[in-house]
Design a protein around this motif. Structure first.
Motif, short mmCIF file in Angstrom:
data_model
loop_
_atom_site.label_atom_id
_atom_site.label_comp_id
_atom_site.label_asym_id
_atom_site.label_seq_id
_atom_site.Cartn_x
_atom_site.Cartn_y
_atom_site.Cartn_z
N PHE A 107 0.83 -1.22 0.02
CA PHE A 107 -0.11 0.15 -0.35
C PHE A 107 0.64 1.04 -0.24
O PHE A 107 0.41 2.74 -0.10
CB PHE A 107 -1.27 0.17 1.34
N GLN B 178 -4.81 6.55 4.07
CA GLN B 178 -4.63 5.18 2.82
C GLN B 178 -4.66 4.54 4.37
O GLN B 178 -5.37 3.71 3.95
CB GLN B 178 -3.48 5.20 2.54
N LEU C 226 -7.78 1.79 5.52
CA LEU C 226 -7.69 0.37 5.47
C LEU C 226 -8.46 0.54 7.52
O LEU C 226 -9.08 -0.79 7.64
CB LEU C 226 -6.39 0.48 5.32
#
Length: 224
Positions: free
Chosen positions: A98, A174, A178
């Motif tokens: 990621f 990000q 998640l």
């Protein structure tokens, strides 16, 4: 009843169940159950499309099925690796898929003290130092993750590259995505960050203890 009618009724029943699965996916709040129901819907719609010769639908879900399977695999692997990190060496290997690569030159500063914190970094190669404390970070270290948990979201130190290398960066946004997609991931991430915080406290306490050690008698006599 001939085979065409059987296929028609089977197709109708299959479409009904597939619709139920599709509606169920819209009610899911977490990513793993959503992917599981998505996979079930894909399989069911492919099965229904075969006897009814609905090739566009079959082609669409034949593409979506491996995508859903891959995303589910990624998320399950993520959860497993985070659990392993919490119970092990606090490695951030699980986050690499990621993250975005960034090459750094010697003398470059990745972030400055008191600036707004928006990213954390994983050191792949090179040498990096926290300027204010003078601490040099080894390859494999993660830096900047605690800024996400800070009320002010500001940096407490400056990070400088002292030998050209590569870091992987991930934005707090990000990480938050998640977290929202999978609360279990978020729970283990918080445990991981807390464990790192306690490690830092233990290191600081050890340094303070060393600073207050009494001077050995031999040293005093030698300097007298």
């Amino acid at each position: 009843m001939d085979m065409s009618h059987i296929a028609q009724h089977a197709g109708t029943a299959g479409s009904l169940f597939a619709t139920i699965f599709v509606v169920a996916t819209a009610t899911m709040r977490t990513m793993i159950p959503l992917r599981v129901f998505g996979i079930l819907a894909n399989v069911l719609l492919i099965a229904v499309s075969i006897p009814t010769h609905n090739y566009p639908t079959m082609a669409l879900h034949a593409v979506l099925l491996p995508l859903n399977v891959w995303r589910l695999h990624q998320m399950l692997q993520l959860v497993r690796d985070v659990k392993k990190s919490v119970n092990g060496d606090l490695s951030m290997e699980w986050l690499k898929p990621f993250m975005t690569e960034r090459k750094c030159a010697a003398g470059e500063e990745l972030f400055y003290k008191d600036e707004k914190a928006e990213h954390m970094y994983y050191i792949v190669s090179g040498r990096f130092r926290l300027v204010e404390s003078g601490i040099e970070l080894p390859v494999g270290a993660i830096v900047g993750e605690l800024g996400m948990l800070s009320p002010s979201n500001t940096r407490t130190q400056t990070l400088e590259c002292i030998e050209a290398g590569v870091v992987l960066g991930v934005s707090y946004r990000q990480v938050e995505e998640l977290y929202v997609q999978n609360p279990e991931f978020g729970f283990y991430f918080l445990r991981l960050a807390s464990a790192r915080l306690f490690q830092n406290i233990e290191t600081l306490e050890a340094r303070l203890a060393q600073a207050h050690l009494p001077v050995p008698a031999q040293v005093v006599s030698d300097t007298a």
